[in-house]
Design an enzyme around this catalytic site. Sequence first.
Site, PDB file in Angstrom:
ATOM      1  N   SER A  21       0.825  -1.210   0.000  1.00  0.00           N
ATOM      2  CA  SER A  21       0.000   0.000   0.000  1.00  0.00           C
ATOM      3  C   SER A  21       0.860   1.261   0.000  1.00  0.00           C
ATOM      4  O   SER A  21       1.844   1.365   0.733  1.00  0.00           O
ATOM      5  CB  SER A  21      -0.895   0.001   1.239  1.00  0.00           C
ATOM      6  OG  SER A  21      -1.688   1.165   1.257  1.00  0.00           O
ATOM      7  N   LYS A  45      -3.391   2.153  -2.209  1.00  0.00           N
ATOM      8  CA  LYS A  45      -3.064   3.249  -1.288  1.00  0.00           C
ATOM      9  C   LYS A  45      -4.131   3.391  -0.207  1.00  0.00           C
ATOM     10  O   LYS A  45      -5.321   3.242  -0.501  1.00  0.00           O
ATOM     11  CB  LYS A  45      -2.986   4.537  -2.131  1.00  0.00           C
ATOM     12  CG  LYS A  45      -2.768   5.815  -1.363  1.00  0.00           C
ATOM     13  CD  LYS A  45      -1.310   6.063  -1.048  1.00  0.00           C
ATOM     14  CE  LYS A  45      -1.131   7.157  -0.008  1.00  0.00           C
ATOM     15  NZ  LYS A  45       0.129   7.047   0.729  1.00  0.00           N
ATOM     16  N   ASN A  69       9.499   8.435   4.577  1.00  0.00           N
ATOM     17  CA  ASN A  69       8.420   9.165   3.929  1.00  0.00           C
ATOM     18  C   ASN A  69       7.452   9.686   4.975  1.00  0.00           C
ATOM     19  O   ASN A  69       7.297   9.111   6.057  1.00  0.00           O
ATOM     20  CB  ASN A  69       7.680   8.289   2.904  1.00  0.00           C
ATOM     21  CG  ASN A  69       6.549   7.495   3.531  1.00  0.00           C
ATOM     22  OD1 ASN A  69       5.449   8.018   3.770  1.00  0.00           O
ATOM     23  ND2 ASN A  69       6.808   6.236   3.848  1.00  0.00           N
ATOM     24  N   GLY A  72       1.532  11.442   4.435  1.00  0.00           N
ATOM     25  CA  GLY A  72       0.361  11.944   5.138  1.00  0.00           C
ATOM     26  C   GLY A  72      -0.945  11.438   4.550  1.00  0.00           C
ATOM     27  O   GLY A  72      -1.963  12.125   4.560  1.00  0.00           O
ATOM     28  N   CYS A 131       0.188   3.673  10.511  1.00  0.00           N
ATOM     29  CA  CYS A 131       0.857   4.738   9.772  1.00  0.00           C
ATOM     30  C   CYS A 131       1.466   5.725  10.754  1.00  0.00           C
ATOM     31  O   CYS A 131       0.749   6.352  11.530  1.00  0.00           O
ATOM     32  CB  CYS A 131      -0.115   5.466   8.853  1.00  0.00           C
ATOM     33  SG  CYS A 131       0.667   6.865   8.018  1.00  0.00           S
ATOM     34  N   LYS A 166      -2.831  -4.566   9.427  1.00  0.00           N
ATOM     35  CA  LYS A 166      -1.435  -4.243   9.114  1.00  0.00           C
ATOM     36  C   LYS A 166      -0.731  -3.694  10.349  1.00  0.00           C
ATOM     37  O   LYS A 166      -1.101  -2.652  10.877  1.00  0.00           O
ATOM     38  CB  LYS A 166      -1.372  -3.223   7.984  1.00  0.00           C
ATOM     39  CG  LYS A 166       0.056  -2.909   7.557  1.00  0.00           C
ATOM     40  CD  LYS A 166       0.112  -2.192   6.229  1.00  0.00           C
ATOM     41  CE  LYS A 166       1.543  -1.923   5.811  1.00  0.00           C
ATOM     42  NZ  LYS A 166       1.609  -1.189   4.548  1.00  0.00           N
ATOM     43  N   ASN A 193       4.585  -2.237   8.726  1.00  0.00           N
ATOM     44  CA  ASN A 193       4.546  -0.894   8.207  1.00  0.00           C
ATOM     45  C   ASN A 193       5.913  -0.258   8.494  1.00  0.00           C
ATOM     46  O   ASN A 193       6.828  -0.927   8.976  1.00  0.00           O
ATOM     47  CB  ASN A 193       3.416  -0.106   8.887  1.00  0.00           C
ATOM     48  CG  ASN A 193       2.862   0.991   7.968  1.00  0.00           C
ATOM     49  OD1 ASN A 193       3.628   1.673   7.294  1.00  0.00           O
ATOM     50  ND2 ASN A 193       1.560   1.168   7.963  1.00  0.00           N
ATOM     51  N   GLY A 245      11.525  -4.068   3.066  1.00  0.00           N
ATOM     52  CA  GLY A 245      12.844  -4.169   2.454  1.00  0.00           C
ATOM     53  C   GLY A 245      13.013  -5.257   1.424  1.00  0.00           C
ATOM     54  O   GLY A 245      14.148  -5.620   1.090  1.00  0.00           O
TER      55      GLY A 245
END
Lengths: 306, 306, 259, 259
Positions: A21, A45, A69, A72, A131, A166, A193, A245
């Site tokens: 995602s 996403k 990153n 947002g 996130c 997740k 994540n 990774g």
Amino acid sequence: MADLSVKISNTIFKNPIFVASGTFGYGTENPELVDVSKLGAIVTKSITLNPREGNPPPRIVETHSGMINSIGLANIGVEKYISDMLPVYENMDTPIIMNIAGSSMREYIDVMKKVEDVSSNIVGYEINISCPNVKEGGMEFGVDCDMTEKLTSELRKLTDRLLIMKLSPNVTDISAIAISSENGGADAVSAINTVVGMSINHSSQFSNIYTTFGGLSGPAIKPVGLACVHKVYHRVNIPIIGIGGIVNSDDVIEYFLAGSCSVQVGTANFRNPGITEIILHDLNNYLNEKHIDSISSLIGRVKTHG
Amino acid sequence: MADLSVKISNTIFKNPIFVASGTFGYGTENPELVDVSKLGAIVTKSITLNPREGNPPPRIVETHSGMINSIGLANIGVEKYISDMLPVYENMDTPIIMNIAGSSMREYIDVMKKVEDVSSNIVGYEINISCPNVKEGGMEFGVDCDMTEKLTSELRKLTDRLLIMKLSPNVTDISAIAISSENGGADAVSAINTVVGMSINHSSQFSNIYTTFGGLSGPAIKPVGLACVHKVYHRVNIPIIGIGGIVNSDDVIEYFLAGSCSVQVGTANFRNPGITEIILHDLNNYLNEKHIDSISSLIGRVKTHG
Amino acid sequence: MNIENVTISSNKEIAMNLWRMSMNAPKIAAAYMGPGQFINILPNNNWEHPIRRPMSIASVNGNNVEIIYKIFGDITDQLSRKNSGDTINILGPLGNVFTEWDNKDVEPILIGGGVGLAPILNVYESCRNPFMIIGAKTASEHFMKHDPKNNIYLTTDDGSLGIAGNVMKAMDEIVLHENSIIYACGPEPMLHVLQKHAANKNIRIQLSVESYMGCGVGLCQGCVIERQNGHVQEHSYHEKYSLVCLDGPVYKNSEVTFG
Amino acid sequence: MNIENVTISSNKEIAMNLWRMSMNAPKIAAAYMGPGQFINILPNNNWEHPIRRPMSIASVNGNNVEIIYKIFGDITDQLSRKNSGDTINILGPLGNVFTEWDNKDVEPILIGGGVGLAPILNVYESCRNPFMIIGAKTASEHFMKHDPKNNIYLTTDDGSLGIAGNVMKAMDEIVLHENSIIYACGPEPMLHVLQKHAANKNIRIQLSVESYMGCGVGLCQGCVIERQNGHVQEHSYHEKYSLVCLDGPVYKNSEVTFG
Ligand SMILES: Cc1cc2nc3c(=O)[nH]c(=O)nc-3n(C[C@H](O)[C@H](O)[C@H](O)COP(=O)(O)OP(=O)(O)OC[C@H]3O[C@@H](n4cnc5c(N)ncnc54)[C@H](O)[C@@H]3O)c2cc1C
Ligand SMILES: Cc1cc2nc3c(=O)[nH]c(=O)nc-3n(C[C@H](O)[C@H](O)[C@H](O)COP(=O)(O)OP(=O)(O)OC[C@H]3O[C@@H](n4cnc5c(N)ncnc54)[C@H](O)[C@@H]3O)c2cc1C
Ligand SMILES: Cc1cc2nc3c(=O)[nH]c(=O)nc-3n(C[C@H](O)[C@H](O)[C@H](O)COP(=O)(O)O)c2cc1C
Ligand SMILES: Cc1cc2nc3c(=O)[nH]c(=O)nc-3n(C[C@H](O)[C@H](O)[C@H](O)COP(=O)(O)O)c2cc1C
Ligand code: FES
Ligand code: FES
């Protein structure tokens, strides 16, 4: 020919190479560079109730073997996802897993309800409770067992499709959150994540990321992802989707050995949007050369010492 | 000439470049390769009550821009540290910070008592409550606020020397542990110890580390270390010693900007045992060129956006 | 848009730390749409630097694609060590193009600062005798002749070559018409000043901007720049921010906001 | 022990994937103590691979230090791409040495398997006509002549050159005396078998072992191998495990345990 198919709950995927995602847009961005019909699945996403512009720049920066990153959760919002994307997915062969983010239980539920209310061929949901970059990223869920279990069970009531939670690596005990997900009725968990990170320009003295903290991804975090998957593997009975990774077929094998039943490729797509095709090709050769009949036979089979 | 001196509690160090515990032995190993008298301080290998052989091999493996180790706190034990090392340190100009590890409150206390009972010129203690590789590594303290505060205050009673608690990044909220350390009476915290990681040989299918899980260090984790330091910086009033992936003078500046008042160099010593001399030299030039009078003026001065 | 392993045909230092590299890139050359576009470069197979590096296309001749780059860090350093015959991997052509410079009524004024000169030179070579201003810190960074008679103005901050001062100093020498369009690429402060200048003088300007790019192809959402329109809704997507890799790198007049 | 930036004087493929590199390393050559020692190599400045790579010294002549290496992964691949004139950074000489081979009464039997041949060749060049056995998988991995008359025995697993089988097959051809000492370097299973063989025949053996090294200089405690003495206390340090970089890489008879 090795059998690359993998099973999560009752759903069979033709191969275990998914795109992660937020690293592959809505799956339709670069037809010249990648044949998405070859992918095991596309995780789209993160979608929130309302559209989001995302964070101000700078949003990304490279680090040693990785990147940070803080996008947002910029996204088109669930209405547009339903009106613009779902019809496109109807005509695609590739299984779509919709990733949902929210800032409250209500928001996750509302988003899923809206999607469940219309007909579509998406195969499941991945719930982003991890996130690190925005208040709305669900991290308050991802670090709390009770909230994770509650959210999972509420969402479970809404759908018969795959429900995947997740997980965040930024917790003291990832297994506990995985167990809560299982207890709440999740079909699978995905891990990991991004890892909370920071980057500074020594010369300008500015943070290289607008929000100061961001999420570290890429090869640098592969050891963290493998450790998280292997820890969770011993504690839950539901399948684990390995993330973190992954850049080549060796990495995929390692994630399987650690306990994954499929993987997601993230940051590597930025280097080459077609990298998953290469990984898939190499994976097939690898298994054939080593006479491994089925990739699923590797799940959790890492040999430990002593 | 820029002023490189830094102050932790009442102790002034001539410069902020320390070597990290477990990456520089007892500080006397390689006189041909490094002039230790130039170092700000040496943090010695974790010492436990009894000598320890450490974990079986394989103990280390390289990863992308990092390495995983699981040495298992191999060390000479406190008796031998007192009899063999303390006399050597009497004749050294370099400040020595003794790192202590234990599997119980009792063990930490016993080790410190033994050292306090003899005369020595060590300037302080770094308390390892964050070794991810052995049961005895103190991790049960490092993830628990109450135990951290209790341990800190018990040790505080025993010594007037510097008391530094070494924090783990493998927790949901590192600031909480830092606050507990401050409440317990620590003079400073150091962050970070290694990040839990795993590595697998895809071909042999064996774990590359005997204990399966180990500690990830090196440039790969620099973003994690910076993030931890900066988070803690906003929550405590005691100084922070920054650790994690430092390999050059730019990294040192970044750690200062994030909130460190000095740094420790770890994995980079393995590549070049004299790397701290190079870092120090470059740091001096950097500050002079930028007309920064005192490195301490940079502490926490990262410019954030918005 | 293609990913291509290309062979380097030449790689030379043309001024201090400034290099020009030519590569044989038939697919990318064939898909090339004009000055302003860029490629995304991967000089090696290792993952120390996971991300490609964007570089403007300085020229396309037949199968030959050229870039002009300055050594900033690791990757540009690695590029400078490549020899002809070596291969690198590139992705492109990416982004949009400068427009109207090939319109007969238009009088282009080309302004390049620092490494911003690559796309500017690219336009220059397709124009007949336009005005061009190239700014640098000092003489050693220039590789062209200060040649006002032929409309080429060089500036140096330290006055060691051409006009002393920044590119705005050279602007004084140029008479602007309503048909003038400024084409500019360079550091953000320069673009910012030029944008205001053009607005004041009421002439058109096209700016090629830079931003930190994770992918170059719209996947990462990393490369955003703020738009300057006032119509941004609270809950919107892509109204407030524009993706430089897809919508740019060329923006017109006051489309985007700096700093 | 020194850290030295050295210039490569030659770098050639001598058999399939097997390379020999010579470098001008005056300080390390001067400090060199004999066959068995190794250097720790850093071929570049980037941090993708933070750790050096250990390589046995294959010979020292004047200022010239030689290694023989096989391409396994990234770093050995990078080494093979170096040209004479390029520089690399090396740390050494490290570790202990083979002993007694220069004693007149001793009859050395040199055994190298795979890349273990570097230190073995090093001893060979200092001995007068010793027995030497070199094992490999197949003919293309060999670069010497199978020459039993001169006491050089080559073996190949697939029988494509010399004696078919592993090095033990060649041992059958050699008559062992009480003055024989086996000097061996190669894969662990080979060392293991040889160690047992020597114990059975009651002759001496010196083994050069490999282990994963983080530093090469005693700092990381990563490179341990288990000792074979039965006197290990519960609370001890360095009795159970030996540091290969400092105490080794050469161990005698049954000092260490394999597998
Ligand atoms: C559309 C576009 C066109 C460009 N055209 C040119 C050109 O023609 N010639 C030229 O010399 N340079 C150009 N650049 C800048 C070029 O990308 C950087 O100089 C290069 O990335 C530096 O890489 P490095 O590894 O050498 O330096 P690093 O040490 O990695 O970085 C130095 C600086 O380069 C910039 N940078 C690094 N990575 C990226 C990235 N992924 N995306 C954007 N910026 C980055 C950052 O500002 C960073 O601070 C362009 C950038 C963009 C966005
Ligand atoms: C004392 C000693 C002497 C050696 N002498 C030679 C020699 O003369 N010629 C030769 O070809 N090889 C020799 N080796 C092995 C050599 O170090 C490895 O082949 C090399 O490290 C491979 O690096 P790579 O990046 O190409 O491969 P990688 O992909 O990094 O690794 C391939 C394998 O090499 C080994 N290896 C990697 N890093 C290290 C390390 N830091 N320490 C030890 N082993 C490592 C591991 O087994 C790994 O699985 C020696 C090793 C030791 C310990
Ligand atoms: C630019 C970027 C954007 C991302 N956006 C999302 C997102 O919207 N939702 C989500 O669940 N994960 C998001 N992630 C996390 C990835 O899906 C993945 O978990 C993480 O990057 C680790 O995998 P990798 O190392 O292969 O990149 C994002 C990652 C990156 C790098
Ligand atoms: C091989 C090795 C051994 C270590 N041993 C110890 C130890 O005994 N005690 C301790 O507190 N930290 C120990 N550490 C952690 C380091 O002190 C440091 O916190 C960590 O490596 C991060 O810094 P770096 O990235 O610069 O290596 C060890 C690290 C390594 C790599
Ligand atoms: S660079 Fe990734 S979206 Fe523009
Ligand atoms: S390699 Fe580090 S102690 Fe031996």
